[in-house]
Scaffold this motif. Structure first.
Motif, PDB file in Angstrom:
ATOM      1  N   LEU A   1       0.831  -1.208   0.000  1.00  0.00           N
ATOM      2  CA  LEU A   1       0.000   0.000   0.000  1.00  0.00           C
ATOM      3  C   LEU A   1       0.862   1.253   0.000  1.00  0.00           C
ATOM      4  O   LEU A   1       0.382   2.347  -0.230  1.00  0.00           O
ATOM      5  N   GLN A   2       2.149   1.079   0.290  1.00  0.00           N
ATOM      6  CA  GLN A   2       3.060   2.214   0.331  1.00  0.00           C
ATOM      7  C   GLN A   2       4.388   1.787  -0.277  1.00  0.00           C
ATOM      8  O   GLN A   2       4.870   0.692   0.017  1.00  0.00           O
ATOM      9  N   ARG A   3       4.957   2.665  -1.111  1.00  0.00           N
ATOM     10  CA  ARG A   3       6.230   2.334  -1.752  1.00  0.00           C
ATOM     11  C   ARG A   3       7.381   2.817  -0.860  1.00  0.00           C
ATOM     12  O   ARG A   3       7.409   3.995  -0.490  1.00  0.00           O
ATOM     13  N   PRO A   4       8.319   1.935  -0.501  1.00  0.00           N
ATOM     14  CA  PRO A   4       9.441   2.391   0.333  1.00  0.00           C
ATOM     15  C   PRO A   4      10.390   3.280  -0.463  1.00  0.00           C
ATOM     16  O   PRO A   4      10.467   3.155  -1.687  1.00  0.00           O
ATOM     17  N   LEU A   5      11.118   4.161   0.237  1.00  0.00           N
ATOM     18  CA  LEU A   5      12.109   5.002  -0.436  1.00  0.00           C
ATOM     19  C   LEU A   5      13.264   4.143  -0.930  1.00  0.00           C
ATOM     20  O   LEU A   5      13.790   4.347  -2.015  1.00  0.00           O
ATOM     21  N   SER A   6      13.656   3.168  -0.102  1.00  0.00           N
ATOM     22  CA  SER A   6      14.708   2.232  -0.513  1.00  0.00           C
ATOM     23  C   SER A   6      14.574   0.946   0.297  1.00  0.00           C
ATOM     24  O   SER A   6      13.799   0.888   1.260  1.00  0.00           O
ATOM     25  N   GLY A   7      15.349  -0.050  -0.093  1.00  0.00           N
ATOM     26  CA  GLY A   7      15.281  -1.327   0.605  1.00  0.00           C
ATOM     27  C   GLY A   7      14.331  -2.298  -0.085  1.00  0.00           C
ATOM     28  O   GLY A   7      13.671  -1.945  -1.061  1.00  0.00           O
ATOM     29  N   THR A   8      14.315  -3.514   0.418  1.00  0.00           N
ATOM     30  CA  THR A   8      13.501  -4.543  -0.226  1.00  0.00           C
ATOM     31  C   THR A   8      12.657  -5.315   0.788  1.00  0.00           C
ATOM     32  O   THR A   8      13.026  -5.455   1.945  1.00  0.00           O
ATOM     33  N   VAL A   9      11.503  -5.786   0.281  1.00  0.00           N
ATOM     34  CA  VAL A   9      10.642  -6.677   1.063  1.00  0.00           C
ATOM     35  C   VAL A   9      10.483  -7.946   0.240  1.00  0.00           C
ATOM     36  O   VAL A   9      10.052  -7.881  -0.912  1.00  0.00           O
ATOM     37  N   GLU A  10      10.865  -9.062   0.792  1.00  0.00           N
ATOM     38  CA  GLU A  10      10.708 -10.323   0.072  1.00  0.00           C
ATOM     39  C   GLU A  10       9.879 -11.260   0.930  1.00  0.00           C
ATOM     40  O   GLU A  10      10.262 -11.593   2.053  1.00  0.00           O
ATOM     41  N   THR A  11       8.728 -11.669   0.398  1.00  0.00           N
ATOM     42  CA  THR A  11       7.885 -12.584   1.161  1.00  0.00           C
ATOM     43  C   THR A  11       7.832 -13.962   0.499  1.00  0.00           C
ATOM     44  O   THR A  11       7.536 -14.949   1.163  1.00  0.00           O
ATOM     45  N   GLY A  12       8.080 -13.994  -0.800  1.00  0.00           N
ATOM     46  CA  GLY A  12       7.950 -15.256  -1.533  1.00  0.00           C
ATOM     47  C   GLY A  12       6.511 -15.746  -1.572  1.00  0.00           C
ATOM     48  O   GLY A  12       6.249 -16.920  -1.848  1.00  0.00           O
ATOM     49  N   LEU A  13       5.568 -14.857  -1.278  1.00  0.00           N
ATOM     50  CA  LEU A  13       4.147 -15.239  -1.226  1.00  0.00           C
ATOM     51  C   LEU A  13       3.353 -14.464  -2.263  1.00  0.00           C
ATOM     52  O   LEU A  13       3.712 -13.341  -2.628  1.00  0.00           O
ATOM     53  N   ALA A  14       2.251 -15.083  -2.709  1.00  0.00           N
ATOM     54  CA  ALA A  14       1.313 -14.369  -3.585  1.00  0.00           C
ATOM     55  C   ALA A  14       0.563 -13.351  -2.721  1.00  0.00           C
ATOM     56  O   ALA A  14       0.413 -13.569  -1.511  1.00  0.00           O
ATOM     57  N   PRO A  15       0.095 -12.229  -3.325  1.00  0.00           N
ATOM     58  CA  PRO A  15      -0.621 -11.220  -2.530  1.00  0.00           C
ATOM     59  C   PRO A  15      -1.777 -11.814  -1.726  1.00  0.00           C
ATOM     60  O   PRO A  15      -2.038 -11.387  -0.602  1.00  0.00           O
ATOM     61  N   SER A  16      -2.454 -12.833  -2.286  1.00  0.00           N
ATOM     62  CA  SER A  16      -3.608 -13.409  -1.583  1.00  0.00           C
ATOM     63  C   SER A  16      -3.196 -14.213  -0.354  1.00  0.00           C
ATOM     64  O   SER A  16      -4.037 -14.577   0.467  1.00  0.00           O
ATOM     65  N   GLN A  17      -1.891 -14.492  -0.241  1.00  0.00           N
ATOM     66  CA  GLN A  17      -1.421 -15.256   0.918  1.00  0.00           C
ATOM     67  C   GLN A  17      -0.992 -14.362   2.072  1.00  0.00           C
ATOM     68  O   GLN A  17      -0.527 -14.845   3.095  1.00  0.00           O
ATOM     69  N   ILE A  18      -1.116 -13.039   1.854  1.00  0.00           N
ATOM     70  CA  ILE A  18      -0.770 -12.094   2.926  1.00  0.00           C
ATOM     71  C   ILE A  18      -2.052 -11.377   3.344  1.00  0.00           C
ATOM     72  O   ILE A  18      -2.743 -10.773   2.524  1.00  0.00           O
ATOM     73  N   GLY A  19      -2.387 -11.470   4.619  1.00  0.00           N
ATOM     74  CA  GLY A  19      -3.583 -10.785   5.118  1.00  0.00           C
ATOM     75  C   GLY A  19      -3.169  -9.642   6.023  1.00  0.00           C
ATOM     76  O   GLY A  19      -2.102  -9.680   6.630  1.00  0.00           O
ATOM     77  N   ILE A  20      -4.015  -8.632   6.102  1.00  0.00           N
ATOM     78  CA  ILE A  20      -3.702  -7.524   7.006  1.00  0.00           C
ATOM     79  C   ILE A  20      -4.937  -7.149   7.821  1.00  0.00           C
ATOM     80  O   ILE A  20      -6.058  -7.122   7.294  1.00  0.00           O
ATOM     81  N   LEU A  21      -4.706  -6.919   9.094  1.00  0.00           N
ATOM     82  CA  LEU A  21      -5.768  -6.442   9.990  1.00  0.00           C
ATOM     83  C   LEU A  21      -5.390  -5.043  10.436  1.00  0.00           C
ATOM     84  O   LEU A  21      -4.342  -4.859  11.051  1.00  0.00           O
ATOM     85  N   PHE A  22      -6.231  -4.084  10.100  1.00  0.00           N
ATOM     86  CA  PHE A  22      -5.954  -2.703  10.490  1.00  0.00           C
ATOM     87  C   PHE A  22      -6.530  -2.429  11.877  1.00  0.00           C
ATOM     88  O   PHE A  22      -7.297  -3.217  12.427  1.00  0.00           O
ATOM     89  N   GLN A  23      -6.176  -1.245  12.389  1.00  0.00           N
ATOM     90  CA  GLN A  23      -6.724  -0.814  13.677  1.00  0.00           C
ATOM     91  C   GLN A  23      -8.252  -0.709  13.582  1.00  0.00           C
ATOM     92  O   GLN A  23      -8.966  -1.117  14.491  1.00  0.00           O
ATOM     93  N   ASP A  24      -8.734  -0.137  12.463  1.00  0.00           N
ATOM     94  CA  ASP A  24     -10.182  -0.095  12.228  1.00  0.00           C
ATOM     95  C   ASP A  24     -10.561  -1.381  11.521  1.00  0.00           C
ATOM     96  O   ASP A  24      -9.811  -1.862  10.679  1.00  0.00           O
TER      97      ASP A  24
END
Lengths: 252, 247
Positions: free
Chosen positions: B47-70
């Motif tokens: 949802l946000q592009r980092p200025l630098s660095g990398t995120v590697e999950t090796g997962l499809a987007p559907s395999q990552i869930g997020i729970l927000f405060q709301d």
């Protein structure tokens, strides 16, 4: 201070109205009021019965309903489409927003004579006036609504794997529907205002035309009867719009 | 994630963050307000592009869930429809998705509430629906941004207990960001401490040796809990004090 039971508010209001009508009627019978200016409730009632007794009211009701509902439907359709397009395409917003702001700022009924010149004294000029009143209202409702759509809902759908189409279907359209339905009663009022004012300016039929006729013949009883009739019709449609809103927005 | 730098309003809020979340492990990130915790999760899920660095999950987007405060449930959809939403986005037919949603609602003590709109659910019930919505997707990684902060203590303890049982059973990896040090220690296998932002950094890592399966309430009585809590609290206080002095 005397405490009033809120359960009986409507009874007190009806009793007050009945008392006012009774005083009004009594004043007329005692020749305290000039019926040319303030006809008694019974004279207004008689005029109303007259309108329905010989059936001459129906074509006029049909004309006003046709113009108002036609303008309402077109106004909602065009207002929603333009509002959605302007909210999603900045170039279109740049072009449309100033025009709509000007149209919103002026009393749009002043366009009635122009529509008569352009479209004649028939149905089209009345539909056009209703349409312009409703379309501007709905445009701003949708345009500002889409810009203020809850970002958290958009992000929720995106993180669940929803694409742009899913966003439109599951977030934007329901949001738009709720804003439009929330303004439906105002739009109905605007639509009937447009139809009646259009008929009042130039027409051969319709409740607005009858009002104009009553004014030119100094027939205050007919005028009161017509005002009462328009009031009842609009309140009935308000009731229907309210039920529709309650049903479709039952989640709220 | 490796050497991740994230901005908020043009200024780097978090710099050089590197951490790993192992398979089935529960990792928490704690830190003061403004240390970029939420931005980090948003960067992981895209949802946000980092200025630098990398995120590697090796997962499809559907395999990552997020729970927000709301809970961010769609107000015009019933609890069942909300839970089924992600399943239909990922190709499941509607009827099957709704049945699956019912099963998840039942698993989270919401049986019989599927026809209710979110407005007619309590805060705890809405949170459970949001949880069911994410768990129904069978995620391999769950990101949580203080999802239980708005709940009262008893409801929160019950929801958290159910959540822990589910992620332990399903072997879901979790990355939680929170202000709550006790919650972080009682739930996690690893805790990372962030310094005060802007330009916050990960300053400490704590290995939490509490056994699993774990009860998030009773684990606070484990002998290893209090010393670890004291250390974490002292480190966090020092971070905040140092930043205040520098300012």
């Amino acid at each position: 201070m005397m405490r009033l039971d809120p359960r009986y508010t409507w009874m007190r209001q009806v009793a007050a109205l009945a008392a006012l009508l009774a005083v009004w009627e009594a004043a007329d019978r005692a020749n305290l009021l000039n019926p040319i200016y303030a006809p008694s409730p019974s004279r207004v009632g008689a005029a109303l019965v007259d309108l329905f007794a010989d059936g001459r009211i129906w074509p006029h009701l049909e004309a006003t309903f046709g113009a108002a509902l036609g303008g309402l439907a077109l106004g909602i359709l065009v207002g929603v489409v333009l509002g959605v397009v302007a909210a999603l395409v900045p170039f279109i917003a740049e072009l449309l927003e100033p025009v709509m702001t000007v149209l919103n700022a002026i009393p749009r009924v002043i366009l009635a004579p122009l529509f008569v010149i352009w479209l004649g004294i028939g149905l089209a000029s009345k539909v056009a006036l209703s349409f312009i009143l409703v379309a501007v209202l709905i445009f701003f409702t949708v345009f500002t609504g889409i810009r203020q759509v809850d970002r958290r809902l958009v992000e929720r759908v995106v993180t669940l794997g929803g694409n742009r189409r899913a966003l439109v279907r599951h977030v934007y359209l329901p949001s738009v529907a709720s804003w439009v339905l929330g303004n439906l009663k105002i739009a109905v009022g605007f639509a009937f205002t447009g139809a009646c004012v259009g008929e009042f300016v130039a027409a051969t039929e319709g409740l607005g035309y009858l009002l104009s006729f009553a004014q030119s013949t100094y027939n205050a009883a007919l005028m009161f009867a017509l005002i009462l009739l328009i009031l009842v019709v609009v309140l009935l449609i308000f009731g229907l719009a309210g039920r529709l809103e309650k049903h479709l927005l039952r989640w709220n | 994630m490796h050497d991740l730098t994230i901005s908020y309003g043009g200024e780097p809020v978090l710099e050089g963050a590197s951490l790993a979340v192992g398979d089935g492990s529960f990792v928490s990130l704690v830190g003061p307000s403004g240390s970029g915790k939420s931005s980090l999760l948003r960067a992981v899920i895209g949802l946000q592009r980092p200025l630098s660095g990398t995120v590697e999950t090796g997962l499809a987007p559907s395999q990552i869930g997020i729970l927000f405060q709301d809970d961010a449930l769609l107000p015009w959809k019933t609890a069942r429809e909300n839970v089924a939403l992600g399943l239909t986005f990922n190709g499941m037919v509607r009827g099957k998705a709704l049945a699956e949603a019912d099963a998840w609602l039942a698993r989270l003590d919401l049986a019989g509430l599927g026809d209710r709109f979110p407005r007619r659910l309590s805060g705890g019930q809405r949170k459970r629906v949001a949880l069911a919505q994410v768990l129904a997707m069978r995620p391999k990684l769950m990101l949580m941004d203080e999802p239980f902060a708005s709940l009262d203590a008893i409801v929160r303890a019950r929801v958290v207990k159910d959540l822990v049982a589910l992620v332990e059973r399903e072997k879901i990896s979790v990355l939680l960001v929170t202000h709550d040090l006790e919650e972080a220690l009682s739930l996690s296998d690893d805790v990372y401490l962030l310094s005060q932002g802007p330009r916050a950094r990960i300053t400490e890592h704590y290995d939490v040796p509490l056994p699993r399966p774990r009860d998030p309430v009773l684990s606070r009585t484990h002998p290893a809990f209090a010393p670890l809590y004291e250390r974490l609290w002292a480190d966090l206080s020092r971070e905040v004090d140092q930043r205040a002095e520098a300012a």
